[in-house]
Design a protein around this motif. Structure first.
Motif, PDB file in Angstrom:
ATOM      1  N   GLN A  12       0.830  -1.210   0.000  1.00 17.13           N
ATOM      2  CA  GLN A  12       0.000   0.000   0.000  1.00 17.13           C
ATOM      3  C   GLN A  12       0.859   1.252   0.000  1.00 17.13           C
ATOM      4  O   GLN A  12       0.580   2.213  -0.704  1.00 17.13           O
ATOM      5  CB  GLN A  12      -0.921  -0.010   1.227  1.00 17.13           C
ATOM      6  CG  GLN A  12      -2.014  -1.061   1.151  1.00 17.13           C
ATOM      7  CD  GLN A  12      -2.794  -1.159   2.447  1.00 17.13           C
ATOM      8  OE1 GLN A  12      -2.248  -0.977   3.537  1.00 17.13           O
ATOM      9  NE2 GLN A  12      -4.077  -1.440   2.342  1.00 17.13           N
ATOM     10  N   GLN A  13       1.954   1.209   0.791  1.00 15.97           N
ATOM     11  CA  GLN A  13       2.838   2.372   0.848  1.00 15.97           C
ATOM     12  C   GLN A  13       3.422   2.680  -0.524  1.00 15.97           C
ATOM     13  O   GLN A  13       3.501   3.830  -0.940  1.00 15.97           O
ATOM     14  CB  GLN A  13       3.982   2.138   1.843  1.00 15.97           C
ATOM     15  CG  GLN A  13       3.521   2.136   3.282  1.00 15.97           C
ATOM     16  CD  GLN A  13       4.694   2.175   4.255  1.00 15.97           C
ATOM     17  OE1 GLN A  13       5.663   2.885   4.059  1.00 15.97           O
ATOM     18  NE2 GLN A  13       4.604   1.395   5.316  1.00 15.97           N
ATOM     19  N   GLN A  14       3.822   1.615  -1.238  1.00 16.82           N
ATOM     20  CA  GLN A  14       4.417   1.849  -2.550  1.00 16.82           C
ATOM     21  C   GLN A  14       3.376   2.386  -3.521  1.00 16.82           C
ATOM     22  O   GLN A  14       3.684   3.218  -4.367  1.00 16.82           O
ATOM     23  CB  GLN A  14       5.073   0.561  -3.073  1.00 16.82           C
ATOM     24  CG  GLN A  14       5.990   0.751  -4.270  1.00 16.82           C
ATOM     25  CD  GLN A  14       7.146   1.708  -4.008  1.00 16.82           C
ATOM     26  OE1 GLN A  14       6.943   2.889  -3.709  1.00 16.82           O
ATOM     27  NE2 GLN A  14       8.364   1.217  -4.084  1.00 16.82           N
ATOM     28  N   ARG A  15       2.126   1.942  -3.369  1.00 15.23           N
ATOM     29  CA  ARG A  15       1.081   2.471  -4.247  1.00 15.23           C
ATOM     30  C   ARG A  15       0.821   3.944  -3.942  1.00 15.23           C
ATOM     31  O   ARG A  15       0.568   4.744  -4.837  1.00 15.23           O
ATOM     32  CB  ARG A  15      -0.201   1.639  -4.108  1.00 15.23           C
ATOM     33  CG  ARG A  15      -0.071   0.305  -4.846  1.00 15.23           C
ATOM     34  CD  ARG A  15      -1.367  -0.450  -4.866  1.00 15.23           C
ATOM     35  NE  ARG A  15      -1.620  -1.124  -3.591  1.00 15.23           N
ATOM     36  CZ  ARG A  15      -2.832  -1.439  -3.150  1.00 15.23           C
ATOM     37  NH1 ARG A  15      -3.908  -1.105  -3.854  1.00 15.23           N
ATOM     38  NH2 ARG A  15      -2.965  -2.068  -2.008  1.00 15.23           N
ATOM     39  N   VAL A  16       0.899   4.310  -2.646  1.00 10.01           N
ATOM     40  CA  VAL A  16       0.775   5.730  -2.278  1.00 10.01           C
ATOM     41  C   VAL A  16       1.915   6.523  -2.926  1.00 10.01           C
ATOM     42  O   VAL A  16       1.697   7.601  -3.477  1.00 10.01           O
ATOM     43  CB  VAL A  16       0.803   5.924  -0.741  1.00 10.01           C
ATOM     44  CG1 VAL A  16       0.900   7.409  -0.400  1.00 10.01           C
ATOM     45  CG2 VAL A  16      -0.424   5.306  -0.109  1.00 10.01           C
ATOM     46  N   ALA A  17       3.118   5.944  -2.893  1.00 10.84           N
ATOM     47  CA  ALA A  17       4.270   6.638  -3.471  1.00 10.84           C
ATOM     48  C   ALA A  17       4.071   6.854  -4.974  1.00 10.84           C
ATOM     49  O   ALA A  17       4.416   7.905  -5.515  1.00 10.84           O
ATOM     50  CB  ALA A  17       5.549   5.844  -3.215  1.00 10.84           C
ATOM     51  N   ILE A  18       3.491   5.862  -5.649  1.00 10.95           N
ATOM     52  CA  ILE A  18       3.217   6.016  -7.087  1.00 10.95           C
ATOM     53  C   ILE A  18       2.190   7.128  -7.290  1.00 10.95           C
ATOM     54  O   ILE A  18       2.367   8.010  -8.127  1.00 10.95           O
ATOM     55  CB  ILE A  18       2.725   4.678  -7.698  1.00 10.95           C
ATOM     56  CG1 ILE A  18       3.849   3.625  -7.646  1.00 10.95           C
ATOM     57  CG2 ILE A  18       2.260   4.890  -9.137  1.00 10.95           C
ATOM     58  CD1 ILE A  18       3.423   2.223  -8.066  1.00 10.95           C
ATOM     59  N   ALA A  19       1.127   7.096  -6.475  1.00 10.96           N
ATOM     60  CA  ALA A  19       0.086   8.133  -6.594  1.00 10.96           C
ATOM     61  C   ALA A  19       0.682   9.520  -6.322  1.00 10.96           C
ATOM     62  O   ALA A  19       0.340  10.497  -6.990  1.00 10.96           O
ATOM     63  CB  ALA A  19      -1.054   7.848  -5.615  1.00 10.96           C
ATOM     64  N   ARG A  20       1.599   9.599  -5.340  1.00  9.37           N
ATOM     65  CA  ARG A  20       2.211  10.891  -5.011  1.00  9.37           C
ATOM     66  C   ARG A  20       2.960  11.460  -6.218  1.00  9.37           C
ATOM     67  O   ARG A  20       2.867  12.650  -6.516  1.00  9.37           O
ATOM     68  CB  ARG A  20       3.186  10.716  -3.840  1.00  9.37           C
ATOM     69  CG  ARG A  20       3.915  11.988  -3.467  1.00  9.37           C
ATOM     70  CD  ARG A  20       4.765  11.819  -2.241  1.00  9.37           C
ATOM     71  NE  ARG A  20       5.903  10.922  -2.483  1.00  9.37           N
ATOM     72  CZ  ARG A  20       6.817  10.631  -1.564  1.00  9.37           C
ATOM     73  NH1 ARG A  20       6.709  11.131  -0.347  1.00  9.37           N
ATOM     74  NH2 ARG A  20       7.808   9.813  -1.843  1.00  9.37           N
ATOM     75  N   SER A  21       3.665  10.577  -6.934  1.00 13.40           N
ATOM     76  CA  SER A  21       4.374  11.036  -8.135  1.00 13.40           C
ATOM     77  C   SER A  21       3.400  11.465  -9.223  1.00 13.40           C
ATOM     78  O   SER A  21       3.601  12.472  -9.890  1.00 13.40           O
ATOM     79  CB  SER A  21       5.259   9.917  -8.683  1.00 13.40           C
ATOM     80  OG  SER A  21       6.422   9.822  -7.928  1.00 13.40           O
ATOM     81  N   LEU A  22       2.318  10.671  -9.389  1.00 11.94           N
ATOM     82  CA  LEU A  22       1.367  10.967 -10.470  1.00 11.94           C
ATOM     83  C   LEU A  22       0.651  12.290 -10.254  1.00 11.94           C
ATOM     84  O   LEU A  22       0.254  12.955 -11.205  1.00 11.94           O
ATOM     85  CB  LEU A  22       0.339   9.828 -10.599  1.00 11.94           C
ATOM     86  CG  LEU A  22       0.907   8.491 -11.072  1.00 11.94           C
ATOM     87  CD1 LEU A  22      -0.180   7.426 -11.075  1.00 11.94           C
ATOM     88  CD2 LEU A  22       1.528   8.626 -12.460  1.00 11.94           C
ATOM     89  N   CYS A  23       0.484  12.686  -8.999  1.00  6.47           N
ATOM     90  CA  CYS A  23      -0.170  13.963  -8.681  1.00  6.47           C
ATOM     91  C   CYS A  23       0.546  15.147  -9.312  1.00  6.47           C
ATOM     92  O   CYS A  23      -0.037  16.211  -9.488  1.00  6.47           O
ATOM     93  CB  CYS A  23      -0.237  14.182  -7.170  1.00  6.47           C
ATOM     94  SG  CYS A  23      -1.622  13.350  -6.407  1.00  6.47           S
TER      95      CYS A  23
END
Lengths: 256, 246
Positions: B145-156
């Motif tokens: 989940q943390q890594q998916r948050v990190a991906i979302a953070r970049s996509l933002c």
């Protein structure tokens, strides 16, 4: 809380016993709250609290600001940016507080006047400047250790989401670092409170100065200095209590 | 210059002291291309993609991203605005909630209002399928989940290019799939991706091109179909044998 209570009980008992053993070597009457003279003496001594607190708070605030401004360039990858910070820390750290106080109070106005800035430095600001500068070398090192303890990946992640160096420090690194360095920073605050006693030698009317003045008129150093020490103890315990509370609050905030 | 070429790396060299991590690396990436970089540890693959957004400096050569040279004044900042990055260790901000992790960049670097940034963040949290975790702290989440948050953070930050530096290497095996799924979807949407990974199943599925590095050099490139079928060099063959053995 119960631990604090026990300390007070113990101290109270000591003073009570000392007061009861009135065989002529003790003279607690100078600070006996049941007499008019004792009351007025106590009022005079306690009247120094506000000055000590003001002095310590302003000096600490300045020292923490100055310390950060010294620490940040001290961590640059460029050695020419790093150098002034390093020199400042090594130099300031090497000056004993009392000589520095004399230099600032008596010497700095002369230097400023010769540079075309005729300023006067009173005892209050002389003490604040000295305490702040002298302490800033130590707070700078505390900031450095705190900031360097935050993993490099935090900075990298912050920079890749577009934050500038300043924003990275402000929103990502410092909030995490401050939590870790709160205990040593609190130590420095307590240290400043105690070192503010030196301001008495340049005539600042704080706790120690008032005790000295009363000793001169009453000739009761033991009793008056005992009370003086207790005054500092109260001040430091209040600070400790406040810092504990702050740590708990920040810790709770982090694990929310 | 061909507008299609979003990344151009020319004869890149870099050393850490006596150790040369990159030797004359040339690589051109087209818009929408998905490249998987693999190789033994110490081969320079992480260093290479970290050079692309200026996290590492190089000694000689040139990198141009979307027409911006990294060496021009302010080039690194301009390039970072175009390039997202996902790290092996996630590097989420532990003192902020998940949604605050996502909104920090858009608010401070792009000047979005809190409301706009939060709307954007929720949109990407939906996309990585964890909108319900928005108010939690990173440490309360699993590694995947943390890594998916990190991906979302970049996509933002709406990047044109995404760099992935061993995104699944720090994960427990059962969490690798959920992260790779998100990455596969991203690839389907046409994102330009440079991925350092040893996940050969992922490479086979999404990579347009495989790049094999060893000793700081690009030893071999080719489509996954070609290289898995018949690696041209002995070094790549022995590397593949090792990682596909089990």
């Amino acid at each position: 809380m119960t631990r604090f209570f026990k300390i007070w009980m113990l101290l109270g008992a000591c003073l009570f016993l000392a007061a009861c053993s009135g065989d002529g070597t003790w003279g607690w009457y100078v600070i006996d709250p049941s007499t008019a003279q004792g009351q007025s003496n106590i009022r005079f001594l306690v009247g120094g609290f506000w000055a000590t607190i003001q002095l310590s708070l302003i000096a600490t605030a300045l020292s923490m600001t100055l310390g950060l401004l010294v620490a940040l360039p001290g961590m640059s990858s460029n050695r020419w940016v790093r150098l002034p910070s390093r020199v400042y820390i090594e130099f300031v750290r090497a000056i004993p507080l009392l000589p520095m106080l004399f230099w600032v109070f008596y010497g700095l106005p002369v230097v400023m006047r010769s540079l075309g800035f005729p300023i006067t430095i009173d005892a209050f600001w002389g003490a604040i400047i000295t305490l702040a500068i002298s302490d800033s070398a130590f707070t700078a090192e505390i900031y450095r250790s705190g900031i360097q303890s935050i993993p490099k990946g935090q900075t990298e992640a912050a920079r890749t989401v577009g934050l500038t160096y300043g924003q990275t420090m402000r929103y990502v690194i410092l909030p995490q670092a401050i939590r870790r360095i709160l205990p040593p920073l609190a130590n420095q605050f307590i240290y400043i409170v105690k070192m503010s006693a030196f301001a008495s030698v340049i005539g600042m009317q704080e706790l120690t100065r008032r005790a000295n003045e009363l000793v001169v008129t009453e000739y009761r150093p033991l009793e008056i200095y005992t009370l003086l020490i207790l005054e500092y103890l109260v001040l430091v315990l209040i600070i400790s209590f406040f810092v504990r509370w702050l740590e708990r609050k920040m810790g709770a905030d982090e694990s929310r | 210059m061909n507008a299609d070429r979003v990344i151009e790396i020319r004869s890149l060299n870099k050393s850490f002291g006596d150790f040369q991590v990159l030797r004359n690396v040339d690589l051109t990436v087209s818009l929408g291309e998905r490249i998987v970089i693999c190789g033994p540890s110490g081969s320079g693959k992480s260093t290479l993609i970290r050079c692309v957004n200026g996290l590492e400096q190089y000694d000689s050569g040139s990198i141009t991203v979307d027409g911006i040279s990294l060496s021009e004044p302010g080039g690194v900042d301009k390039v970072r605005a175009e390039v997202g990055m996902v790290f092996q260790q996630f590097n989420l901000f532990p003192h902020l909630s998940v949604i605050e992790n996502l909104t920090l960049g858009p608010m401070k670097a792009r000047g979005l209002s809190r409301k706009e940034a939060e709307a954007l963040a929720m949109q990407y949290l939906e996309r990585v399928k964890i909108p319900e975790q928005a108010l939690k702290r990173p440490r309360e989440l699993s590694g995947g989940q943390q890594q998916r948050v990190a991906i979302a953070r970049s996509l933002c930050m709406k990047p044109k290019i995404m760099l992935f530096d061993e995104p699944t290497s720090a994960l427990d095996p059962e969490m690798i799939a959920e992260v790779l799924d998100v990455m596969v979807e991203l690839a389907r949407d046409g994102m330009t991706m440079l991925v350092v990974t040893h996940e050969m199943g992922f490479a086979r599925k999404v990579a347009d091109r495989m790049v094999f590095m060893d000793g700081g050099e690009i030893v071999e490139t080719g489509t996954p179909a070609d290289v898995f079928e018949a690696p041209k060099t002995r070094r790549f063959k022995s590397f593949l044998d090792k990682i596909l053995q089990h």
